[in-house]
Design an enzyme around this catalytic site. Structure first.
Site, PDB file in Angstrom:
ATOM      1  N   HIS A  64       2.427  -6.042   5.038  1.00 15.68           N
ATOM      2  CA  HIS A  64       1.619  -5.744   6.217  1.00 15.68           C
ATOM      3  C   HIS A  64       0.400  -6.647   6.147  1.00 15.68           C
ATOM      4  O   HIS A  64      -0.395  -6.568   5.193  1.00 15.68           O
ATOM      5  CB  HIS A  64       1.215  -4.267   6.247  1.00 15.68           C
ATOM      6  N   GLU A  94      -3.174  -5.593   5.120  1.00 19.21           N
ATOM      7  CA  GLU A  94      -3.366  -4.910   3.840  1.00 19.21           C
ATOM      8  C   GLU A  94      -3.505  -5.976   2.756  1.00 19.21           C
ATOM      9  O   GLU A  94      -2.532  -6.412   2.146  1.00 19.21           O
ATOM     10  CB  GLU A  94      -2.195  -3.961   3.587  1.00 19.21           C
ATOM     11  N   HIS A 110       1.068  -2.498  -1.086  1.00 18.33           N
ATOM     12  CA  HIS A 110       0.473  -2.204   0.214  1.00 18.33           C
ATOM     13  C   HIS A 110      -0.959  -1.710   0.037  1.00 18.33           C
ATOM     14  O   HIS A 110      -1.498  -1.681  -1.067  1.00 18.33           O
ATOM     15  CB  HIS A 110       1.307  -1.141   0.933  1.00 18.33           C
ATOM     16  N   GLU A 140       0.709   1.689  -3.118  1.00 15.66           N
ATOM     17  CA  GLU A 140      -0.457   1.689  -2.232  1.00 15.66           C
ATOM     18  C   GLU A 140      -1.680   1.553  -3.123  1.00 15.66           C
ATOM     19  O   GLU A 140      -1.944   2.403  -3.985  1.00 15.66           O
ATOM     20  CB  GLU A 140      -0.512   2.998  -1.437  1.00 15.66           C
TER      21      GLU A 140
END
Length: 502
Positions: free
Chosen positions: A90, A93, A225, A322
């Site tokens: 993404h 990010e 991410h 994440e």
């Protein structure tokens, strides 16, 4: 006296022997990203190679990979597992992009300074790093002004044609869920490369990564991410969409939980139960992540995700990381993200050496596409996810500590099996278990085999030391018990009957 059960608790201390030098943290645009990769390659040409994936981004930018290994970069070597990190899927990010660029510089510097863990990793692993899978999205996100210190939540997330790359892979989960209902349903490699590339609507970035996955026999991977702080593991898609979020366990659920914890537990706050959760305004609420990990579908269901495609379409086990609440932090904050993630990034790479590996052959000729099946012992429960041997006949099967029966099946050959005990150790290669198959048109010798679960062996102190040593050598010296020595077989049976009271 317990002869074989020895629990050794290893406290893995990831290298802190040196600090990263000559690396400037900050928002690296497309050109400066390339500069870092090329500078590292120039500094460490003997252990690195730069290559690009087969398709460019929508706006024509290369998807650039740097590879590190201490022996013949650019070449797959049987017995050396393949690992990869993918960042910036993404585009908005950016933490993943920046920490992976720092990792590139760190691996080069660590090898030059002879850091023992970095040297061991590069001598025993082939590591691939793709810092940005979505360079176009980064450019868009970077161009947006901050409001109250924050970049827009969604701008640059998708590619230049507004395709979310982590929803764009062939949807293999639903196909696998159908196979699960069949007695002998396919549980691995459920989609060929040709079929995968024929799925309509694939972005060029997605197509490039799919072809990459099929061209290199990756064993372990993570895609990185931002927006939360958690290690997410398969499956990502719920088995029943009507029920929304639900825990969807894969056949390797316990292993994936271990892999996720191998990252979260080495992070200073990811696994901290007292940390403040991220404010996911307008998103999925404020979930609680015990130990800093979550099953993907339990968090929220994702179809067309990259991690499940890795697991179900190839041999590669992948989790999604994440790395923080803020998707696009200020450049001066990025160094702290690197410090927070360095130990976890290194420790996770070591996990590629868990389990077993070996070569499948017959009379010296390597056998590709052999199926490797694993059964847990003593329960006899199969792990319903097979792996296949590669073009050079080599295979890699990640496993937790324990007793297993491994069975190899290949067309045109008699099946063969081994009984093994896995005991993973830090900075030690996976246990080697080779198979030499007999062609099916030849008579197979009548072998008696028996799996001996280590936890069932509790021999009395009166057992002769010679017998103890002999048992240890036969079961643990080779990590294999598979013999046609009937005298030995009967001898061992009597010992086990005495030990277990049967």
């Amino acid at each position: 006296m317990r002869l074989f059960v020895a629990v050794i608790v290893l406290h893995i201390v990831i290298s802190r022997a040196f600090e990263l030098k000559n690396f400037t943290f900050g928002d690296h645009d497309y050109q400066s990203l390339q500069n870092i990769l090329h500078e590292s390659n120039k500094k460490c040409p003997e252990i690195s190679q730069i290559y690009t994936l087969t398709e460019k981004s929508v706006e024509g930018r290369d998807l650039i990979v740097i590879e590190f290994t201490a022996d013949r970069p650019g070449t797959h070597i049987a017995g050396k597992p393949e690992f990869k990190y993918v960042g910036n899927m993404h585009g908005n990010e950016v933490v993943s992009r920046e920490v992976l660029l720092a990792l590139v510089a760190y691996l080069c510097q660590g090898y030059q300074e002879k850091d023992p863990e970095v040297v061991w990793l590069l001598q025993n692993t082939r590591i691939h790093i793709l810092p940005s899978m979505n360079p176009d999205g980064w450019e868009l996100a970077n161009s947006r002004p901050r409001k109250n210190g924050q970049k827009p939540w969604l701008d640059g997330r998708a590619n230049a044609k507004n395709v979310d790359l982590n929803r764009n892979f062939p949807e293999v989960d639903k196909l696998e869920y159908k196979y699960e209902k069949l007695e002998n349903g396919l549980n691995n490699h459920i989609m060929s490369l040709k079929k995968a590339l024929s799925v309509p609507g694939l972005a060029p970035e997605t197509r490039a990564v799919i072809k990459w996955l099929y061209s290199i026999p990756f064993v372990l991977s993570s895609n990185l991410h931002g927006g939360d702080l958690v290690a997410n593991y398969p499956y990502d898609e719920s088995r029943d969409d009507r029920q929304g979020s639900q825990y969807s366990a894969s056949p390797d659920d316990h292993l994936f939980r271990h892999l996720a914890k191998s990252y979260s537990k080495h992070h200073p706050s990811m696994a901290d139960p007292m940390r403040k959760p991220c404010d996911m305004s307008g998103d999925q609420g404020l979930p609680e992540f015990k130990d800093g990990i979550t099953n993907g579908a339990s968090w929220y269901s994702v179809s067309g995700g990259m991690q499940d495609f890795n697991y179900l379409a190839t041999n590669c086990f992948e989790i999604t990381l994440e790395l923080g609440c803020d998707k696009f932090p200020y450049p001066e904050e990025e160094k702290q993200y690197w410090k927070d993630n360095k130990a976890s990034l290194l420790n996770y790479m070591f996990q590629v050496h868990n389990g077993i590996k070996g070569v499948i052959q017959s009379d010296g000729k390597r056998i590709p596409n052999a199926t490797i099946k694993v059964v847990k012992m003593p329960s006899g429960s199969p792990i319903k996810h097979d792996v296949l041997s590669g073009k050079q006949g080599d295979y890699y099967r990640l496993l937790l500590d324990g007793d297993y029966k491994v069975r190899v099946i290949a067309e045109g050959f008699h099946p063969e099996e081994r009984c093994i005990a896995v005991a993973n150790k830090h900075m030690q290669p996976a246990q080697v278990v080779n198979f030499d198959l007999i062609p099916s048109n030849e008579e197979k010798p009548n072998k008696q085999s028996m799996c001996v679960p280590t936890k069932q062996l509790d021999l009395s102190s009166g057992t002769e030391q010679k017998l103890q040593d002999s048992l240890y050598d036969r079961i643990y010296g080779d990590y294999v018990y598979n013999t046609n020595d009937n005298q030995w077989f009967n001898y061992l049976q009597r010992i086990l009957q005495t030990a277990t009271g049967n």
